[in-house]
Design a protein around this motif. Structure first.
Motif, PDB file in Angstrom:
ATOM      1  N   VAL A  96       0.997  -1.255  -0.221  1.00  0.00           N
ATOM      2  CA  VAL A  96      -0.268   0.102   0.475  1.00  0.00           C
ATOM      3  C   VAL A  96       0.818   1.177   0.033  1.00  0.00           C
ATOM      4  N   ASP A  97      -0.090   2.257  -0.397  1.00  0.00           N
ATOM      5  CA  ASP A  97       0.980   3.841   0.439  1.00  0.00           C
ATOM      6  C   ASP A  97       1.237   3.988   1.017  1.00  0.00           C
ATOM      7  N   GLY A  98       3.196   3.929   1.387  1.00  0.00           N
ATOM      8  CA  GLY A  98       3.069   4.337   2.975  1.00  0.00           C
ATOM      9  C   GLY A  98       3.645   5.982   3.510  1.00  0.00           C
ATOM     10  N   SER A  99       3.567   6.816   2.521  1.00  0.00           N
ATOM     11  CA  SER A  99       2.884   7.744   2.183  1.00  0.00           C
ATOM     12  C   SER A  99       2.761   9.008   3.181  1.00  0.00           C
ATOM     13  N   ARG A 100       3.346  10.269   4.390  1.00  0.00           N
ATOM     14  CA  ARG A 100       2.585  10.389   5.480  1.00  0.00           C
ATOM     15  C   ARG A 100       2.545  12.123   4.928  1.00  0.00           C
ATOM     16  N   PRO A 101       2.423  12.859   5.248  1.00  0.00           N
ATOM     17  CA  PRO A 101       2.035  14.466   5.616  1.00  0.00           C
ATOM     18  C   PRO A 101       3.814  14.456   6.250  1.00  0.00           C
ATOM     19  N   TYR A 102       4.567  15.882   5.561  1.00  0.00           N
ATOM     20  CA  TYR A 102       5.882  15.771   6.956  1.00  0.00           C
ATOM     21  C   TYR A 102       6.960  14.723   6.069  1.00  0.00           C
ATOM     22  N   CYS A 103       6.319  13.713   5.496  1.00  0.00           N
ATOM     23  CA  CYS A 103       7.655  12.724   5.359  1.00  0.00           C
ATOM     24  C   CYS A 103       8.111  12.928   3.841  1.00  0.00           C
ATOM     25  N   THR A 104       9.314  12.100   3.082  1.00  0.00           N
ATOM     26  CA  THR A 104      10.412  12.600   2.431  1.00  0.00           C
ATOM     27  C   THR A 104      10.100  10.994   1.917  1.00  0.00           C
ATOM     28  N   LYS A 105       9.355  10.798   0.870  1.00  0.00           N
ATOM     29  CA  LYS A 105       9.624   9.714  -0.176  1.00  0.00           C
ATOM     30  C   LYS A 105      10.337   8.618   0.277  1.00  0.00           C
ATOM     31  N   SER A 106      11.984   9.176   0.655  1.00  0.00           N
ATOM     32  CA  SER A 106      12.961   8.332   1.061  1.00  0.00           C
ATOM     33  C   SER A 106      12.516   7.841   1.992  1.00  0.00           C
ATOM     34  N   GLY A 107      11.253   8.369   3.306  1.00  0.00           N
ATOM     35  CA  GLY A 107      11.201   8.096   4.624  1.00  0.00           C
ATOM     36  C   GLY A 107      11.706   8.287   5.786  1.00  0.00           C
ATOM     37  N   VAL A 108      12.212   9.964   5.410  1.00  0.00           N
ATOM     38  CA  VAL A 108      12.686  11.000   6.710  1.00  0.00           C
ATOM     39  C   VAL A 108      11.820  11.962   6.575  1.00  0.00           C
ATOM     40  N   GLY A 109      11.857  13.235   8.020  1.00  0.00           N
ATOM     41  CA  GLY A 109      11.231  14.075   7.992  1.00  0.00           C
ATOM     42  C   GLY A 109      11.150  14.824   6.924  1.00  0.00           C
ATOM     43  N   ALA A 110       9.957  15.292   6.586  1.00  0.00           N
ATOM     44  CA  ALA A 110      10.889  16.678   4.937  1.00  0.00           C
ATOM     45  C   ALA A 110      10.700  17.843   5.901  1.00  0.00           C
ATOM     46  N   VAL A 111      11.814  18.078   6.882  1.00  0.00           N
ATOM     47  CA  VAL A 111      12.087  19.598   7.829  1.00  0.00           C
ATOM     48  C   VAL A 111      12.840  20.022   6.611  1.00  0.00           C
ATOM     49  N   LEU A 112      13.191  21.411   6.694  1.00  0.00           N
ATOM     50  CA  LEU A 112      13.949  22.810   5.932  1.00  0.00           C
ATOM     51  C   LEU A 112      14.292  23.566   7.203  1.00  0.00           C
ATOM     52  N   SER A 113      15.522  24.399   6.784  1.00  0.00           N
ATOM     53  CA  SER A 113      16.473  25.232   7.779  1.00  0.00           C
ATOM     54  C   SER A 113      16.460  25.961   7.121  1.00  0.00           C
ATOM     55  N   VAL A 114      15.843  27.437   6.868  1.00  0.00           N
ATOM     56  CA  VAL A 114      15.682  28.329   6.284  1.00  0.00           C
ATOM     57  C   VAL A 114      17.025  29.819   7.011  1.00  0.00           C
ATOM     58  N   GLN A 115      17.629  30.058   6.318  1.00  0.00           N
ATOM     59  CA  GLN A 115      18.916  30.631   6.979  1.00  0.00           C
ATOM     60  C   GLN A 115      18.528  32.053   6.168  1.00  0.00           C
ATOM     61  N   PRO A 116      18.774  33.294   6.362  1.00  0.00           N
ATOM     62  CA  PRO A 116      18.435  33.876   8.602  1.00  0.00           C
ATOM     63  C   PRO A 116      17.144  33.003   8.877  1.00  0.00           C
ATOM     64  N   THR A 117      16.705  33.265   9.494  1.00  0.00           N
ATOM     65  CA  THR A 117      15.508  33.178  10.481  1.00  0.00           C
ATOM     66  C   THR A 117      14.191  34.057  10.138  1.00  0.00           C
ATOM     67  N   THR A 118      14.922  34.815   9.325  1.00  0.00           N
ATOM     68  CA  THR A 118      13.538  35.946   8.698  1.00  0.00           C
ATOM     69  C   THR A 118      14.222  36.727   7.656  1.00  0.00           C
ATOM     70  N   GLY A 119      13.098  36.869   6.402  1.00  0.00           N
ATOM     71  CA  GLY A 119      13.511  38.115   5.827  1.00  0.00           C
ATOM     72  C   GLY A 119      13.651  37.162   4.713  1.00  0.00           C
ATOM     73  N   ARG A 120      14.275  37.535   2.982  1.00  0.00           N
ATOM     74  CA  ARG A 120      14.299  36.501   2.764  1.00  0.00           C
ATOM     75  C   ARG A 120      15.018  36.281   2.790  1.00  0.00           C
ATOM     76  N   PRO A 121      14.863  34.520   2.171  1.00  0.00           N
ATOM     77  CA  PRO A 121      16.182  33.488   2.639  1.00  0.00           C
ATOM     78  C   PRO A 121      16.763  33.600   1.623  1.00  0.00           C
ATOM     79  N   ALA A 122      18.293  33.083   2.197  1.00  0.00           N
ATOM     80  CA  ALA A 122      19.639  33.381   1.697  1.00  0.00           C
ATOM     81  C   ALA A 122      20.270  31.601   1.929  1.00  0.00           C
ATOM     82  N   ARG A 123      19.871  31.106   2.528  1.00  0.00           N
ATOM     83  CA  ARG A 123      20.558  29.405   2.047  1.00  0.00           C
ATOM     84  C   ARG A 123      19.082  28.130   2.850  1.00  0.00           C
ATOM     85  N   VAL A 124      18.664  27.120   2.255  1.00  0.00           N
ATOM     86  CA  VAL A 124      17.911  26.408   3.010  1.00  0.00           C
ATOM     87  C   VAL A 124      18.369  25.126   2.517  1.00  0.00           C
ATOM     88  N   ILE A 125      18.625  24.370   4.152  1.00  0.00           N
ATOM     89  CA  ILE A 125      19.291  22.821   3.882  1.00  0.00           C
ATOM     90  C   ILE A 125      17.899  21.831   4.462  1.00  0.00           C
TER      91      ILE A 125
END
Length: 284
Positions: free
Chosen positions: A131-160
């Motif tokens: 069956v489809d094992g996908s869930r919200p906030y999960c990547t297809k590879s099976g880890v949490g789909a989470v970004l670190s956006v820098q800086p914390t305010t304003g326009r993003p300059a770097r995203v990890i």
């Protein structure tokens, strides 16, 4: 007439009290409780609620267990239990939960966050049961789909993508017009704003919650009816029997709500697998 000193009388009184309470609470009370526990209707539970199959004890109906091969891979011919965080799994001497909360979404030091743990389990359960094992906030590879956006305010300059160590390919190419990078060793995700990405997974995943989370005790011998139903087709195919036959056995191993109104119906996995071996022996 000799009168004992006051301090000695007090010590003797304390000693007598110690002996009386030891006899009552340390001997008579345990013996009374043990005797009551051996009454008909209570003896089986007091002795551990052991379950036997083919003349030997195979477990307890009160404690979950694994149904895996020597390498830890799930046996397709058996229903699988709920995950466990008790010791190495279902260890009564180490009963516990994982102590991870809903805000635990960033992997650290090679240790999976609760989100990534849920994502990886859901992916594995989905693949095992077709069956489809996908869930919200999960990547297809099976880890949490989470970004670190820098800086914390304003326009993003770097995203990890904080849960995808390099050289992994990030689950999305860009965010806010900035290319997303994989997580390099030594990077601190707290340097940016943590942003979970929902993705396109359905709001109600095909894999139920109890298939991807451990119980509070880590010993739960039951699964939900939904999780048992999800596994029925896979077990039927492995044993070469109609899925209807397996679903009837699931119904037979299902218990109702406690006192008729508390909780949800549940399926005892050990009892179900024993019934399976009797009614539809595995020929593989």
């Amino acid at each position: 007439m000799n009168v004992l000193p006051g301090w000695l009388r007090r010590h003797l009184a304390a000693l007598r009290a110690l002996l009386v309470f030891t006899a009552v609470l340390g001997v008579l009370y345990p013996l009374a409780v043990t005797a009551v526990a051996q009454l008909p209707g209570l003896k089986d539970r007091a002795d551990g609620s052991y379950v036997s199959a083919n003349g030997r004890q195979v477990g307890s109906e009160l404690i979950g267990q694994s149904f895996t091969d020597a390498e830890g891979n799930p046996l397709k011919q058996y229903f699988q239990s709920r995950p466990s965080a008790a010791g190495d799994g279902y260890d009564p001497t180490a009963t516990s939960a994982s102590n991870l909360g809903p805000e635990d979404i960033v992997d650290r030091g090679g240790e999976q966050s609760l989100l990534s743990l849920v994502c990886s389990r859901s992916k594995e359960v989905g693949e095992l049961n077709g069956v489809d094992g996908s869930r919200p906030y999960c990547t297809k590879s099976g880890v949490g789909a989470v970004l670190s956006v820098q800086p914390t305010t304003g326009r993003p300059a770097r995203v990890i993508s904080v849960n995808q160590p390099c050289p992994a390919v990030p689950f999305i190419a860009e965010y806010g017009g900035v290319k997303v990078e994989c997580a390099a060793p030594g990077q601190d995700p707290r340097a940016g704003k943590i942003v979970p990405i929902r993705g396109s997974a359905p709001a109600e995943p095909a894999v139920p919650p109890d298939a991807v989370t451990a119980s509070g005790s880590g010993l739960d011998p039951h699964v939900s009816v939904a999780y048992a139903d999800l596994q029925a087709r896979r077990v039927a195919e492995a044993r070469g029997v109609p899925v209807g036959t397996v679903r009837k056995l699931v119904d037979g191993a299902t218990t109702g709500r406690a006192l008729g109104f508390m909780g949800q119906p549940a399926v005892n996995v050990l009892q179900l697998n024993i019934a399976l071996d009797k009614a539809a022996p595995y020929r593989g």
